[in-house]
Design a protein around this motif. Sequence first.
Motif, PDB file in Angstrom:
ATOM      1  N   THR A 466       0.832  -1.205   0.000  1.00  0.00           N
ATOM      2  CA  THR A 466       0.000   0.000   0.000  1.00  0.00           C
ATOM      3  C   THR A 466       0.864   1.251   0.000  1.00  0.00           C
ATOM      4  O   THR A 466       0.628   2.188  -0.776  1.00  0.00           O
ATOM      5  CB  THR A 466      -0.941  -0.005   1.220  1.00  0.00           C
ATOM      6  OG1 THR A 466      -1.789  -1.159   1.155  1.00  0.00           O
ATOM      7  CG2 THR A 466      -1.800   1.263   1.245  1.00  0.00           C
ATOM      8  N   GLN A 467       1.894   1.283   0.844  1.00  0.00           N
ATOM      9  CA  GLN A 467       2.766   2.453   0.886  1.00  0.00           C
ATOM     10  C   GLN A 467       3.562   2.606  -0.417  1.00  0.00           C
ATOM     11  O   GLN A 467       3.820   3.723  -0.871  1.00  0.00           O
ATOM     12  CB  GLN A 467       3.709   2.367   2.083  1.00  0.00           C
ATOM     13  CG  GLN A 467       3.027   2.570   3.431  1.00  0.00           C
ATOM     14  CD  GLN A 467       2.306   3.896   3.512  1.00  0.00           C
ATOM     15  OE1 GLN A 467       2.871   4.947   3.206  1.00  0.00           O
ATOM     16  NE2 GLN A 467       1.034   3.856   3.914  1.00  0.00           N
ATOM     17  N   MET A 468       3.955   1.498  -1.009  1.00  0.00           N
ATOM     18  CA  MET A 468       4.677   1.548  -2.280  1.00  0.00           C
ATOM     19  C   MET A 468       3.866   2.294  -3.340  1.00  0.00           C
ATOM     20  O   MET A 468       4.424   2.993  -4.187  1.00  0.00           O
ATOM     21  CB  MET A 468       4.975   0.125  -2.762  1.00  0.00           C
ATOM     22  CG  MET A 468       5.641   0.052  -4.127  1.00  0.00           C
ATOM     23  SD  MET A 468       6.036  -1.630  -4.657  1.00  0.00           S
ATOM     24  CE  MET A 468       4.377  -2.288  -4.961  1.00  0.00           C
ATOM     25  N   ILE A 469       2.545   2.180  -3.274  1.00  0.00           N
ATOM     26  CA  ILE A 469       1.675   2.814  -4.268  1.00  0.00           C
ATOM     27  C   ILE A 469       1.200   4.191  -3.805  1.00  0.00           C
ATOM     28  O   ILE A 469       1.391   5.188  -4.500  1.00  0.00           O
ATOM     29  CB  ILE A 469       0.461   1.921  -4.580  1.00  0.00           C
ATOM     30  CG1 ILE A 469       0.918   0.580  -5.150  1.00  0.00           C
ATOM     31  CG2 ILE A 469      -0.487   2.635  -5.539  1.00  0.00           C
ATOM     32  CD1 ILE A 469       1.673   0.665  -6.454  1.00  0.00           C
ATOM     33  N   ILE A 470       0.615   4.307  -2.624  1.00  0.00           N
ATOM     34  CA  ILE A 470      -0.084   5.555  -2.286  1.00  0.00           C
ATOM     35  C   ILE A 470       0.860   6.682  -1.888  1.00  0.00           C
ATOM     36  O   ILE A 470       0.524   7.857  -2.069  1.00  0.00           O
ATOM     37  CB  ILE A 470      -1.155   5.336  -1.189  1.00  0.00           C
ATOM     38  CG1 ILE A 470      -0.536   5.071   0.179  1.00  0.00           C
ATOM     39  CG2 ILE A 470      -2.110   4.226  -1.581  1.00  0.00           C
ATOM     40  CD1 ILE A 470      -1.559   5.072   1.310  1.00  0.00           C
ATOM     41  N   THR A 471       2.029   6.359  -1.341  1.00  0.00           N
ATOM     42  CA  THR A 471       3.027   7.407  -1.081  1.00  0.00           C
ATOM     43  C   THR A 471       4.271   7.197  -1.929  1.00  0.00           C
ATOM     44  O   THR A 471       5.269   7.882  -1.741  1.00  0.00           O
ATOM     45  CB  THR A 471       3.435   7.460   0.406  1.00  0.00           C
ATOM     46  OG1 THR A 471       4.118   6.249   0.747  1.00  0.00           O
ATOM     47  CG2 THR A 471       2.230   7.665   1.291  1.00  0.00           C
ATOM     48  N   SER A 472       4.201   6.241  -2.847  1.00  0.00           N
ATOM     49  CA  SER A 472       5.340   5.896  -3.722  1.00  0.00           C
ATOM     50  C   SER A 472       6.593   5.613  -2.898  1.00  0.00           C
ATOM     51  O   SER A 472       7.698   5.994  -3.280  1.00  0.00           O
ATOM     52  CB  SER A 472       5.598   7.012  -4.739  1.00  0.00           C
ATOM     53  OG  SER A 472       6.244   6.519  -5.882  1.00  0.00           O
ATOM     54  N   ASP A 473       6.416   4.940  -1.779  1.00  0.00           N
ATOM     55  CA  ASP A 473       7.490   4.744  -0.806  1.00  0.00           C
ATOM     56  C   ASP A 473       8.624   3.917  -1.402  1.00  0.00           C
ATOM     57  O   ASP A 473       8.433   2.765  -1.828  1.00  0.00           O
ATOM     58  CB  ASP A 473       6.924   4.054   0.433  1.00  0.00           C
ATOM     59  CG  ASP A 473       7.848   4.166   1.616  1.00  0.00           C
ATOM     60  OD1 ASP A 473       8.914   3.515   1.588  1.00  0.00           O
ATOM     61  OD2 ASP A 473       7.529   4.908   2.560  1.00  0.00           O
TER      62      ASP A 473
END
Length: 669
Positions: A466-473
């Motif tokens: 989820t973080q990889m996508i929504i905050t481009s983490d």
Amino acid sequence: MRRQIIALALVVTALPLAAQRDHAALTRRLDSLSRAWLAAGPSAGASIAVVQGRDTLLLEGIGERDHEHALPATPTTVYRIGSITKQFTSSAIMQLVEQGKIGLGDPLTKYLPEYPQWRTVTIRQLLNHTSGIHSYTSNPDWVKTWNSELTPARIVDFVARDSFDFAPGTQYRYNNTGYVLLGMILDRVTGTPYPQLMPTRFFTPLGLRGAAYCPSDITSADDARGYDRGATAITPAKYLGMSHPYSAGALCMSVVDYLRWQTALTSGRVVSPASYALMSTSDTLSSGKAINYGFGLAQGTIGTHRVVQHTGGVNGFNTAEMWFPDDSLRVVVFSNTVGSNPNALARSLAAAVLGVQLPPPPTAGARLSPLEGTILGRLDSLPAQSSFYAKDLRTGREVAIRADVPMNTASVIKIPVMILAFRDAEAGRLNLDERHTITAAEQRRGSGLLQTFAVGLQPTYRDIITQMIITSDNTATDIMIAKVGLPRVNRLLDSLGYRDTRLRMSVGETFRQVFVAADPKFASLSDREIYERGFPNDSAAERRNAAFVQDSTKWLGRTTAREISRLLEQLERGQLASATSTTAMRRILRQQLYASRLPQRISFRAGIAHKTGDWPPLLGNDVGIIYPPAPAGPLVIAVFTNGNTGPFYQLEATEGRVAEDVLNAWAGP
């Protein structure tokens, strides 16, 4: 005002005869470019000024300031200038800095203690758009209040409970909330509300006779009416109460007024030369990376010519201004039609004066649909490479512009990593609810919040995806690439028939290549050593970065607008995973935090599941699925840019308008 125009024209009559002939030929060329732009736009009207040194090359109005009553535009027509307002706000702040009443390093809570959640944000970060505070203009609830007049505090309330988009100082993201907060600080420190402060501080002393804080309704015969340019017609703009833009975009004036202002600002009559240098020079992130934006002014080039510039956009109006300090050239274009792209005209006029050959549109001469022509015009106005694809999944109609050209994906390539992770979960290779302990070696700079937590954090793999996508983490991304395997991502893409879409390396390796470009000796640096060093910030870093994003061997990933759109289409149609996984991936994409591109102008009337990818100010991508209200079906859209030499906010605004064009044409305004 008539005396102002006559004084400008008298400069021409003092020229020798041969020079007058050359001047006349150039003036005819500039006038021809302007009228061709007006017709091709189309735009209801515009006012234009081109001045080099003391020589007024063009000062005219073209088209209509009031389309319904056929009233002509003139040099003294008054326009809403939108975000060009920001340089007035930043100038007022810098005057207070010079007087010792404000410090650039002061926390905003020193002046606005009612916002303790933003205590780590400085005045400087508000000025240069690195605060991480969410922009209220991206909030769909704000759009519903356009007919009402709101206080600045009420405007800020739209985002006051939002989390940071990123840690303050670590990224650049154009932000109107920051400039409303600066206006509130001016109110608090000076004791004078912003609408009254501007006339007393700037307009009256500098003789800006037509300048004002914009009224919500037309009050003068000189005021231009605002319009929207759709794919097929010009229509009256939607109403917006002018309390909303406030110190981020609520000023009005003519091009003659703006010329007087710009001349005063650049000659040390508004702020000191040192303050103007801060305003007009690229500031940096905490990592030392340049952002091509100062305080209310952006930096760029046309050919080899340096330009300090800004554009503006507010309901019914688009504006552009440029100052070429090495060439003593000023170009101002104010238009009363949103979508008319005055910046493209300003660039053409400047190029004509400077003798710069701008590249022609690559598809010139082709037969284009109205929608394709509109989108092509917007993209080709950017000083950047671009590609585009959109498809209506219900009807099958499409628009493709350079859609098969391989592009630098930046973080857009994280989409297939997510897809493989969910497929692995279905196959029993990955437990999405298993927790992963983040180590120091896994932390990555750049986008994302996981790097800000202490080592040892234990999110689930579902959380990490989820973080990889929504905050481009980036930390999350490399964890997932290691978990699913980089070669397996590409084998999946190959099995699905994608020949131009590839994940080339990890984020950590990409950042290592940034250091290697500075000095090959850095090739042996570990991921942790790279993290601790940040990014190179020597004097040649900006030039290297510009070359780096263009070098396909250094890209995190590559794709084409058509291929990534087809992947999104397959995801939407449930062809890549089970219904449960498809729903989960769609939900994650719809939670995307960064809303300053494709969703910018449509989020209040359509849902969007999307993924951004960027390297500001050089590269900014956005791809996604738009969900209009029934009976329209989902719309897949992909926009890629690279090598941008203009303001990043202008690139983002263009992508927002392109998404709006598609939605209006295929789902109705």
